[in-house]
Design a protein around this motif. Structure first.
Motif, PDB file in Angstrom:
ATOM      1  N   ALA A 161       0.845  -1.209   0.000  1.00 44.03           N
ATOM      2  CA  ALA A 161       0.000   0.000   0.000  1.00 44.03           C
ATOM      3  C   ALA A 161       0.875   1.251   0.000  1.00 44.03           C
ATOM      4  CB  ALA A 161      -0.945  -0.008   1.191  1.00 44.03           C
ATOM      5  N   GLY A 162       1.912   1.264   0.821  1.00 50.22           N
ATOM      6  CA  GLY A 162       2.809   2.419   0.882  1.00 50.22           C
ATOM      7  C   GLY A 162       3.570   2.646  -0.412  1.00 50.22           C
ATOM      8  N   ALA A 163       3.945   1.577  -1.089  1.00 49.53           N
ATOM      9  CA  ALA A 163       4.671   1.704  -2.359  1.00 49.53           C
ATOM     10  C   ALA A 163       3.750   2.167  -3.484  1.00 49.53           C
ATOM     11  CB  ALA A 163       5.313   0.370  -2.728  1.00 49.53           C
ATOM     12  N   TRP A 164       2.497   1.691  -3.466  1.00 48.65           N
ATOM     13  CA  TRP A 164       1.560   2.034  -4.540  1.00 48.65           C
ATOM     14  C   TRP A 164       0.830   3.350  -4.292  1.00 48.65           C
ATOM     15  CZ3 TRP A 164      -1.593  -3.024  -5.847  1.00 48.65           C
ATOM     16  CH2 TRP A 164      -0.732  -3.964  -6.437  1.00 48.65           C
ATOM     17  N   SER A 165       0.514   3.639  -3.044  1.00 47.22           N
ATOM     18  CA  SER A 165      -0.275   4.843  -2.734  1.00 47.22           C
ATOM     19  C   SER A 165       0.039   5.329  -1.322  1.00 47.22           C
ATOM     20  CB  SER A 165      -1.780   4.579  -2.903  1.00 47.22           C
ATOM     21  OG  SER A 165      -2.190   3.425  -2.172  1.00 47.22           O
ATOM     22  N   ILE A 166      -0.713   4.843  -0.301  1.00 48.61           N
ATOM     23  CA  ILE A 166      -0.533   5.301   1.076  1.00 48.61           C
ATOM     24  C   ILE A 166      -0.616   4.110   2.031  1.00 48.61           C
ATOM     25  CG2 ILE A 166      -1.577   6.641   2.964  1.00 48.61           C
ATOM     26  CD1 ILE A 166      -2.620   8.592   0.919  1.00 48.61           C
ATOM     27  N   ASP A 167       0.339   4.022   2.938  1.00 50.70           N
ATOM     28  CA  ASP A 167       0.250   3.078   4.052  1.00 50.70           C
ATOM     29  C   ASP A 167      -0.615   3.757   5.107  1.00 50.70           C
ATOM     30  OD1 ASP A 167       0.561   1.732   6.485  1.00 50.70           O
ATOM     31  OD2 ASP A 167       2.730   1.531   6.302  1.00 50.70           O
ATOM     32  N   PRO A 168      -1.838   3.267   5.338  1.00 52.42           N
ATOM     33  CA  PRO A 168      -2.753   3.973   6.229  1.00 52.42           C
ATOM     34  C   PRO A 168      -2.340   3.977   7.699  1.00 52.42           C
ATOM     35  CG  PRO A 168      -3.700   1.888   5.583  1.00 52.42           C
ATOM     36  CD  PRO A 168      -2.452   2.057   4.776  1.00 52.42           C
ATOM     37  N   THR A 169      -1.391   3.138   8.085  1.00 52.18           N
ATOM     38  CA  THR A 169      -0.940   3.157   9.478  1.00 52.18           C
ATOM     39  C   THR A 169      -0.101   4.394   9.767  1.00 52.18           C
ATOM     40  OG1 THR A 169       1.059   1.840   9.038  1.00 52.18           O
ATOM     41  CG2 THR A 169      -0.959   0.632   9.639  1.00 52.18           C
ATOM     42  N   THR A 170       0.372   5.078   8.730  1.00 58.05           N
ATOM     43  CA  THR A 170       1.229   6.256   8.916  1.00 58.05           C
ATOM     44  C   THR A 170       0.437   7.550   9.120  1.00 58.05           C
ATOM     45  OG1 THR A 170       1.373   6.741   6.544  1.00 58.05           O
ATOM     46  CG2 THR A 170       3.016   5.211   7.462  1.00 58.05           C
ATOM     47  N   LEU A 171      -0.883   7.466   9.089  1.00 58.41           N
ATOM     48  CA  LEU A 171      -1.707   8.675   9.199  1.00 58.41           C
ATOM     49  C   LEU A 171      -1.874   9.169  10.629  1.00 58.41           C
ATOM     50  CD1 LEU A 171      -4.572   7.684   6.723  1.00 58.41           C
ATOM     51  CD2 LEU A 171      -2.531   9.080   6.256  1.00 58.41           C
ATOM     52  N   THR A 172      -1.757   8.307  11.599  1.00 59.23           N
ATOM     53  CA  THR A 172      -2.056   8.624  12.993  1.00 59.23           C
ATOM     54  C   THR A 172      -1.308   9.865  13.477  1.00 59.23           C
ATOM     55  OG1 THR A 172      -2.498   6.316  13.484  1.00 59.23           O
ATOM     56  CG2 THR A 172      -2.009   7.733  15.363  1.00 59.23           C
ATOM     57  N   GLY A 173      -2.098  10.802  14.027  1.00 60.57           N
ATOM     58  CA  GLY A 173      -1.528  11.988  14.653  1.00 60.57           C
ATOM     59  C   GLY A 173      -1.297  13.168  13.733  1.00 60.57           C
TER      60      GLY A 173
END
Length: 187
Positions: A161-173
């Motif tokens: 997900a992070g390579a293709w678009s967004i790793d959603p775990t990185t959104l926090t905060g």
């Protein structure tokens, strides 16, 4: 007035990433009723705890995310969705209890790549197209046959997900660029 902050997600969840997607258009394309906006935490919680709600983010770094448990139950028709929205659409799902992990990518009506794996059985359930560099770095082989064994985990889904678009775990905060828009089944 307090600024809303984003809440990450990923485990035991499924989501779409839509390139430059309009939240209202995504809700309409999914055939959902638009319920309006809610705070991030409320939207993420509703999507995680219910089978009929989908939380749709504003555009984040060029991608709009739509998440909900309903996608664990029924994978959207990605080629059709990408055709209707006239853009690239990605699908990700991970459920660590069964070690079920999936990802797909489609653009303008064409399925580009699809992979599915169930760790409980070690079965590759879906394989379409050739794995890209990110998938190879996650441990996938270039091709598969009846004797191919892979080992895929939740972290691999997030890495793709992070390579293709967004790793959603990185959104926090992080400060939220706007509220979550909620959609629901018409039932």
């Amino acid at each position: 007035m307090e600024t809303d902050v984003m809440v990450g997600f990923g485990g035991k969840q499924a989501w779409l990433a839509v390139r430059d997607g309009d939240p209202a258009a995504i809700i309409a394309a999914l055939g959902l009723r638009d319920l309006g906006t809610v705070a991030w935490r409320d939207g993420i919680d509703l999507a995680h705890l219910t089978d009929d709600r989908v939380a749709v983010t504003p555009v984040l770094d060029g991608w709009t995310l739509a998440l909900g448990r309903r996608f664990l139950l029924a994978t959207p028709d990605l080629p059709e969705l990408s055709k209707v929205l006239d853009t690239e659409v990605q699908f990700f799902a991970t459920h660590r209890v069964t070690e079920s992990h999936r990802w797909q990518r489609a653009a303008h009506g064409e399925l580009i790549r699809a992979f599915g794996y169930v760790g409980q059985t070690g079965e590759i359930t879906t394989w379409h197209g050739e794995p890209d560099r990110a998938e190879r770095e996650a441990g996938l082989p270039a091709t598969i046959d009846d004797d191919t064994t892979v080992l895929v985990a939740e972290q691999d889904v997030l890495r793709i997900a992070g390579a293709w678009s967004i790793d959603p775990t990185t959104l926090t905060g992080r400060p939220a660029p706007g509220p979550i828009r909620m959609g629901a089944d018409d039932a």
